[in-house]
Scaffold this motif. Structure first.
Motif, PDB file in Angstrom:
ATOM      1  N   PRO A   1      -2.309  29.931   5.256  1.00  0.00           N
ATOM      2  CA  PRO A   1      -3.527  30.817   5.747  1.00  0.00           C
ATOM      3  C   PRO A   1      -2.956  31.148   7.301  1.00  0.00           C
ATOM      4  N   ILE A   2      -2.049  32.125   7.198  1.00  0.00           N
ATOM      5  CA  ILE A   2      -1.404  32.768   8.296  1.00  0.00           C
ATOM      6  C   ILE A   2      -1.494  34.287   8.084  1.00  0.00           C
ATOM      7  N   THR A   3      -1.952  35.037   8.966  1.00  0.00           N
ATOM      8  CA  THR A   3      -2.010  36.454   8.744  1.00  0.00           C
ATOM      9  C   THR A   3      -1.097  37.253   9.668  1.00  0.00           C
ATOM     10  N   LEU A   4      -0.073  38.298   9.360  1.00  0.00           N
ATOM     11  CA  LEU A   4       0.607  38.768  10.492  1.00  0.00           C
ATOM     12  C   LEU A   4      -0.192  40.249  10.750  1.00  0.00           C
ATOM     13  N   THR A   5      -0.591  40.241  11.899  1.00  0.00           N
ATOM     14  CA  THR A   5      -1.270  41.454  12.322  1.00  0.00           C
ATOM     15  C   THR A   5      -0.239  42.507  13.213  1.00  0.00           C
ATOM     16  N   ARG A   6      -0.683  43.768  13.586  1.00  0.00           N
ATOM     17  CA  ARG A   6       0.099  44.799  13.978  1.00  0.00           C
ATOM     18  C   ARG A   6      -0.064  44.681  15.602  1.00  0.00           C
ATOM     19  N   ASP A   7       0.975  44.821  16.305  1.00  0.00           N
ATOM     20  CA  ASP A   7       0.975  45.123  17.678  1.00  0.00           C
ATOM     21  C   ASP A   7       0.919  46.690  17.899  1.00  0.00           C
ATOM     22  N   THR A   8      -0.044  47.573  18.082  1.00  0.00           N
ATOM     23  CA  THR A   8      -0.114  48.772  17.891  1.00  0.00           C
ATOM     24  C   THR A   8       0.340  49.511  19.420  1.00  0.00           C
ATOM     25  N   GLY A   9       0.766  48.564  20.394  1.00  0.00           N
ATOM     26  CA  GLY A   9       1.115  49.287  21.509  1.00  0.00           C
ATOM     27  C   GLY A   9       2.500  49.733  21.869  1.00  0.00           C
ATOM     28  N   ARG A  10       3.268  49.728  20.614  1.00  0.00           N
ATOM     29  CA  ARG A  10       4.532  50.095  20.831  1.00  0.00           C
ATOM     30  C   ARG A  10       4.936  51.320  19.785  1.00  0.00           C
ATOM     31  N   PRO A  11       5.731  52.074  20.227  1.00  0.00           N
ATOM     32  CA  PRO A  11       5.995  53.538  19.521  1.00  0.00           C
ATOM     33  C   PRO A  11       6.496  53.340  18.113  1.00  0.00           C
ATOM     34  N   VAL A  12       6.005  54.062  17.062  1.00  0.00           N
ATOM     35  CA  VAL A  12       6.361  53.935  15.602  1.00  0.00           C
ATOM     36  C   VAL A  12       7.185  55.237  15.546  1.00  0.00           C
TER      37      VAL A  12
ATOM     38  N   ILE B   1       8.777  39.498  15.998  1.00  0.00           N
ATOM     39  CA  ILE B   1       7.723  38.781  15.724  1.00  0.00           C
ATOM     40  C   ILE B   1       7.334  37.908  16.515  1.00  0.00           C
ATOM     41  N   HIS B   2       5.836  37.639  16.747  1.00  0.00           N
ATOM     42  CA  HIS B   2       5.491  36.522  17.796  1.00  0.00           C
ATOM     43  C   HIS B   2       4.441  35.640  17.120  1.00  0.00           C
ATOM     44  N   TRP B   3       4.584  34.369  17.661  1.00  0.00           N
ATOM     45  CA  TRP B   3       3.421  33.538  17.291  1.00  0.00           C
ATOM     46  C   TRP B   3       3.267  32.408  18.239  1.00  0.00           C
ATOM     47  N   THR B   4       2.302  31.343  18.423  1.00  0.00           N
ATOM     48  CA  THR B   4       2.228  30.387  19.161  1.00  0.00           C
ATOM     49  C   THR B   4       2.616  28.980  18.441  1.00  0.00           C
ATOM     50  N   ALA B   5       2.931  28.220  19.414  1.00  0.00           N
ATOM     51  CA  ALA B   5       3.365  26.653  18.969  1.00  0.00           C
ATOM     52  C   ALA B   5       2.556  25.925  19.501  1.00  0.00           C
TER      53      ALA B   5
ATOM     54  N   VAL C   1       3.914  27.260  12.726  1.00  0.00           N
ATOM     55  CA  VAL C   1       3.432  28.154  13.266  1.00  0.00           C
ATOM     56  C   VAL C   1       1.841  27.813  13.612  1.00  0.00           C
ATOM     57  N   CYS C   2       1.362  27.655  14.798  1.00  0.00           N
ATOM     58  CA  CYS C   2       0.113  27.323  14.982  1.00  0.00           C
ATOM     59  C   CYS C   2      -1.014  28.429  15.201  1.00  0.00           C
ATOM     60  N   GLY C   3      -2.365  28.133  14.869  1.00  0.00           N
ATOM     61  CA  GLY C   3      -3.040  29.283  14.551  1.00  0.00           C
ATOM     62  C   GLY C   3      -2.841  30.029  13.244  1.00  0.00           C
ATOM     63  N   ASP C   4      -3.833  30.954  13.203  1.00  0.00           N
ATOM     64  CA  ASP C   4      -4.102  31.443  11.831  1.00  0.00           C
ATOM     65  C   ASP C   4      -3.388  33.042  11.961  1.00  0.00           C
TER      66      ASP C   4
END
Length: 208
Positions: free
Chosen positions: A130-141, A156-160, A194-197
């Motif tokens: 139950p972990i979702t990858l979201t988009r960091d939209t503050g970077r150029p595509v 890729i970033h997540w919290t421990a 991977v902590c959090g969802d």
């Protein structure tokens, strides 16, 4: 003496007759010499048309059929079957974890990677966690062209850090979906819990 007077009268009559003839004996008026007109012409003469290319002031841009700018079609996107994926641990922060997710072109053609794609952590049975990858939209595509054997990465970033009583699962695998594709690449996960969802990721071509 009388003969001379008759001769003179005949000559005078001949002279007067000639003058009458010059004045136009039919009652008309004599036309004078032709004089070129000096005033402006009252008619409009049609000049011969010359073939002159039309100019519109701005040239139309050339038609491009691809993204190469040379008129040749640009490379199409990289398909899942043409790629391999890998995860490399980054420098950890205070309770923060980073990794570089890379795609490598394993085909014999140049293709393009553009955007974010997907990443889904899996358990040992390869079931979704139950972990979702979201988009960091503050970077150029931007599109990235991959020649055969070339790679492109994204961070890729997540919290421990645990949040309350919520557990921090440790994935065994990760399902990687390249941008605009539907078929995944399943690879091993060795980056800890991977902590959090949620995780977040930058677009391909942007890394720490």
């Amino acid at each position: 003496m009388r003969i001379r007077i008759q001769v003179a009268a005949a000559v005078l009559a001949a002279v007067l007759g000639g003058a009458t003839a010059c004045a136009g004996g039919d009652g008309g008026t004599a036309a004078g010499p032709a004089v070129p007109a000096t005033g402006p012409a009252t008619g409009s003469a049609t000049a011969p048309s010359a073939s002159v290319p039309a100019t519109s002031g701005t040239a139309a841009p050339p038609t491009q059929s691809g993204s190469t700018g040379s008129g040749a079609p640009g490379p199409t996107r990289c398909h899942t079957s043409e790629l391999s994926a890998s995860l490399t641990a980054g420098e950890p922060g205070a309770g923060q974890r980073y990794a570089t997710l890379s795609l490598t072109n394993t085909s014999d053609r140049t293709c393009t990677v553009f955007g974010y794609g997907g990443l889904q952590p899996l358990d040992a049975a390869k079931k979704q966690l139950p972990i979702t990858l979201t988009r960091d939209t503050g970077r150029p595509v931007t599109p990235v062209r991959l020649a055969p054997g070339a790679s492109v990465g994204r961070t890729i970033h997540w919290t421990a850090v645990p949040s309350g009583s919520q557990p921090c699962p440790t994935p065994a695998y990760a399902s990687i979906i390249p941008p605009d594709e539907t078929s995944p690449l399943v690879i091993g996960w060795s980056l800890g819990p991977v902590c959090g969802d949620k995780m977040d990721g930058w677009p391909y071509g942007v890394t720490l």
